[in-house]
Write an enzyme that holds these catalytic residues in place. Structure first.
Site, PDB file in Angstrom:
ATOM      1  CD  GLU A  84      -3.033  -1.021   0.171  1.00 40.69           C
ATOM      2  OE1 GLU A  84      -3.031  -0.029  -0.573  1.00 40.69           O
ATOM      3  OE2 GLU A  84      -3.866  -1.938   0.076  1.00 40.69           O
ATOM      4  CG  ASP A 231      -5.612  -7.222  -7.874  1.00 41.40           C
ATOM      5  OD1 ASP A 231      -4.523  -7.462  -7.321  1.00 41.40           O
ATOM      6  OD2 ASP A 231      -6.470  -6.493  -7.348  1.00 41.40           O
ATOM      7  CD  GLU A 325     -14.926  -4.888  -1.238  1.00 39.31           C
ATOM      8  OE1 GLU A 325     -13.908  -5.052  -0.552  1.00 39.31           O
ATOM      9  OE2 GLU A 325     -14.908  -4.452  -2.402  1.00 39.31           O
ATOM     10  CD  GLU A 343     -10.363  -1.497  -8.060  1.00 42.43           C
ATOM     11  OE1 GLU A 343      -9.320  -1.335  -7.404  1.00 42.43           O
ATOM     12  OE2 GLU A 343     -11.502  -1.239  -7.610  1.00 42.43           O
TER      13      GLU A 343
END
Length: 885
Positions: A84, A231, A325, A343
């Site tokens: 992150e 991803d 989610e 996204e």
């Protein structure tokens, strides 16, 4: 959102849009791994820098950069996520630097800028490097910004696993940092991590797992997909080729992509599989992070499956307003949260760029309308706690400002709306802008151009060019629509919308679903609804109930969905109550004859009503049992309750409702007794009475909760003595405090006189007296507590498990400071703890006092009689202890 961030949250890492304040790590209840993104480095501001320039907010950008340079400290003693921190903070600083030098070159803004953001990025890069100190080259998942990893004060470095995306989403930022600064070490470390993951792929399927052991390279979680955990690993392989020009990255991506389309892609679905058995699905639901994949497929040039998956996702959004989610293969909600993820907007933008189809502008318009209608709050936009109910969460992640507005603005912007050419940049996974000219700058790593180690694949997978709408859809503007058309109703066919609950409640159909906040375990109707939803209820010994859902036992699929939502609400409600301030236990002290404050019951507090910690005197009064005993309707015996403390039973309604009913009847306080037979504070955790979810400021009386065993002590006392007076307080009071300014029980006065006359004799036997004091200090086991008297030096007295008569000479009188009454003019006088000379009611105080004085003055009462009375009291206490008093 940005103005609220500046006004209400800065310099905090995130804005909390419901309460209009900043989220500072350590000052708010922990959210687990989610908080690893927070490092006390003004996260959202850094993450938003290049968004301001994309939106043509150049003045705001210049001010924000000055703030970051002046205020942000990267040397905090705090453990953060390497992943992150890299994509949000390092990427944010590099993106800010990229657009800052672009604006400076244009000559109007940022003329003072001298690479300060890049210097900060380099400092942060060095702080992340200790995480790579592993034999594999895979980084630890967390690092301490000040102390690194495995340092005694680092509080991290013991982890063994990391996710594939966590280790494989570093190359863009680290390579850009190396190219900007000329320091090659960053790119080298990121490449080594990518090389290791590639070597550890499952060779027969060419897939990678979700989590990997950073020391051995063994796959810990062997399921594989394109969503959470993997991803951006795939994304960075392709984008690393675009930015750095290294063929090996494209070759690896194409190898993985072939496996994805062979095993994971089941148009329009993308389902996880096992890496060793790729024909076997690993789960029956999809997570929202896979919504980025159509955008990546556009960059790859594979448009048809991108359109198909995007359309399926859009149908889910139209059903629930946002993308949950996680959702099942039949498009029902699996996890109901939606933290405003960008996204889907990202893929919408890329599909519009590739097709030019105005349909995607309509999709973007829907996204904006839903955000404004359902997520907008006075201080920004709040995440959705449940897309089905529309409830909010006090959360606005930094990626919302970094990505969502950037992609939506670019979707609608014409070329003239932009102050620079967006095609000169590549987007990181956090949508930060890195200039494409980095590919030819400071090249210190030799590029590999061999394909010998790669599997022979269909040549169509090796088209090394980015999509071009002119050749993709020659003379066919309806191409995208022809692909979408068959999927138009895919969600409603699998998961019919049916009649909404709101529509049901308006008609004569079934009632709206049961909400967790309304549930009462003792309500038969609620239990029947639970049964319909497939939820079973188990009664635990401590009085609590446990809920378990089995969807297959539900009456219908709709009921099963209601049951799942009910369970999620109940978990959130329970979690919320646990996060609320844990109040300390309170005390119910029986002060009437024959207890006189010696019996103290441990009581559970209420989260409403009078705060006893702020009213040191507490509330004192006689107790009265109300009718109806559950207190759930208007009290029918108000005359018996007025100016008294009401006793009632737990169950049938909310605690706050009971409090309002007895307050209306004139009660000065309330005690709720548990209806679960045999429950006790000995075995059950402290119980707090919660409110009813509404404003409880109207409740002004104190309310306490007693478990069944403790409650029966008061009920037994009422049966035996009728008039029972209690004191509700934050902690037990010593008897001097209880009776201060009140009629003094005669046995206390008698004891004081006895002590006055015997002072000299007892002082000669100090050591024996001390032993006796310890022996006579009483403490009961069942939820009883004693408070040491305040202001006395010798009140630290041990509490034996059982009481026995003190062995003393006839000259000795055992005494104790505990609970003693000390007249103001005789501060040194003490009295026996349990010496109850007679049991005359307090109303006869004057007569008894004069009689006892005469007795003592004339030496009428012999010492043997006093000791006999004393031993009698000791025996009484032993009996009380047996009765668990």
């Amino acid at each position: 959102s940005f103005v609220s961030l500046q006004e209400h949250a800065y310099p905090a890492d995130e804005l909390m849009p419901l309460t209009c304040r900043g989220r500072v790590r350590g000052q708010e209840p922990s959210r687990g791994d989610v908080d690893d993104a927070l490092g006390k480095f003004s996260l959202t501001l850094i993450d938003t820098l290049d968004t301001l320039v994309v939106l043509n907010k150049t003045k705001e950008f210049e001010e924000a950069v000055k703030k970051v340079i002046k205020d942000v400290n990267l040397d905090n003693d705090i453990v953060v996520s390497v992943f992150e921190t890299n994509i949000r903070v390092l990427g944010g600083l590099l993106g800010g630097h990229s657009v800052a030098i672009m604006l400076k070159e244009k000559g109007e803004y940022m003329q003072w800028y001298s690479g300060e953001l890049l210097h900060m990025a380099k400092e942060l890069g060095y702080k992340l490097l200790p995480a790579f100190n592993t034999t594999s080259g895979l980084p630890y998942p967390r690092v301490n910004l000040k102390f690194g990893v495995r340092h005694p004060e680092a509080r991290t470095g013991t982890e063994t696993d990391t996710c594939t995306a966590c280790a494989g989403t570093l190359i863009l930022e680290f390579a850009a940092l190396s190219r900007f600064t000329g320091t090659s070490i960053f790119e080298e470390y990121a490449r080594k991590a990518l090389d290791f993951i590639w070597e550890k792929r499952q060779r027969s399927s060419n897939l990678v797992g979700v989590t990997i052991n950073i020391h051995t390279g063994d796959w810990v979680r062997k399921d594989s997909g394109v969503g959470a955990g993997i991803d951006s690993y795939y994304e960075y392989l392709l984008k690393a080729y675009v930015l750095l020009g290294d063929d090996s990255f494209l070759e690896r991506f194409n190898t993985h992509y072939d496996a994805i389309m062979r095993y994971i892609s089941q148009p329009p679905l993308l389902l996880d599989v096992h890496i060793h058995k790729p024909m076997l699905n690993a789960r029956t639901w999809m997570d929202s992070l896979l919504a980025f994949f159509p955008g990546l497929q556009v960059l790859k040039g594979d448009i048809r499956p991108a359109i198909e998956t995007h359309e399926m996702l859009y149908q889910v959004i139209k059903k629930h307003n946002f993308l949950p989610e996680a959702f099942t293969t039949d498009f029902r909600v699996h996890w109901a949260q939606h933290p405003l993820r960008p996204e889907f907007a990202e893929s919408t933008y890329f599909l519009y760029k590739a097709t030019g189809d105005p349909y995607y502008l309509e999709v973007g318009k829907t996204l904006i309308e839903n955000l404004n209608k359902y997520a907008r709050v006075p201080c920004g936009f709040a995440a959705m706690k449940d897309v089905r109910t529309g409830s909010h969460e006090d959360r606005m992640d930094s990626f919302f400002l970094a990505e969502m507005f950037k992609y939506l603005y670019l979707l609608f912007a014409d070329k003239e709306d932009m102050i620079f050419d967006i095609e000169d940049y590549i987007f990181t996974t956090e949508a930060h802008l890195l200039p494409l000219w980095l590919s030819t700058t400071n090249q210190t790593i030799s590029k590999k151009n061999t394909t010998t180690e790669y599997t022979e694949l269909d040549d169509s997978n090796f088209d090394w060019t980015c999509p071009n709408t002119q050749i993709l859809f020659p003379n066919d503007p309806m191409f995208a629509q022809s692909i979408r058309e068959p999927l138009k109703n895919v969600v409603d066919k699998s998961c019919p919308r049916g009649i909404s609950r709101a529509e049901e409640s308006l008609g004569s159909g079934p009632k709206p679903p049961l909400r967790a906040r309304d549930f009462m375990a003792s309500n038969p109707e609620h239990l029947e609804i639970l049964k319909k939803m497939g939820v079973s209820l188990i009664h635990l010994k401590d009085g609590r109930v446990q809920l378990v859902q089995h969807a297959v036992q539900a009456a219908s699929s709709l009921d099963a969905e209601d049951g799942l939502r009910f369970m999620q609400e109940m978990i959130e409600l329970s979690s919320q109550q646990q996060k609320e301030q844990q109040l300390p236990p309170r005390a119910v002290q029986i002060v009437s004859h024959p207890f006189f404050g010696r019996v103290v019951l441990t009581a559970g507090p209420a989260q409403f009503g009078m705060d006893l910690s702020k009213h040191k005197a507490g509330t004192r009064g006689f107790v009265a049992t109300i009718k109806p005993y559950n207190g759930c309707s208007e009290i029918t015996n108000p005359e018996a309750v007025k100016e008294k403390i009401a006793l009632m039973q737990r169950g049938q309604c909310m605690f706050a409702e009971k409090a309002r009913n007895i307050q209306k009847a004139g009660a000065i306080g309330g005690i709720v007794i548990d209806d679960n037979e045999g429950s006790s504070s000995d075995t059950a955790p402290l119980f707090q009475m919660a409110g009813d979810g509404k404003n409880t400021d109207d409740i002004t009386i104190p309310m306490l909760f007693l478990f069944n065993k403790e409650g029966n002590i008061i009920l037994d006392a009422i049966r035996e003595y009728e008039a029972v007076e209690v004191l509700l307080s934050d902690k037990a009071k010593d008897r001097a405090t209880i009776f201060k300014g009140k009629t003094i029980p005669n046995y206390i006065i008698d004891s004081n006189l006895e002590m006055d006359n015997m002072d000299q004799k007892s002082s000669e036997n100090d050591s024996h007296k001390q032993s006796s004091e310890e022996t006579t200090s009483a403490s009961q086991d069942v939820g009883l507590a004693r408070e040491e008297p305040e202001g006395e030096e010798n009140s630290d007295v041990t509490q034996p498990d059982s009481l026995s008569p003190a062995h003393t000479d006839s000259d000795d009188v055992p005494v104790s400071n505990q609970g003693s009454y000390i007249p103001e003019n005789e501060a040194s006088t003490q009295e026996p703890e349990c010496a109850q000379v007679d049991n005359q009611p307090q109303e006869q105080k004057t007569e008894t006092e004069s009689d006892s004085k005469a007795n003592w003055d004339n030496k009428v009462q012999p010492m043997e009689s006093i000791l006999a009375d004393w031993n009698e009291d000791i025996e009484a206490f032993e009996m009380m202890e047996k009765d668990e008093l």
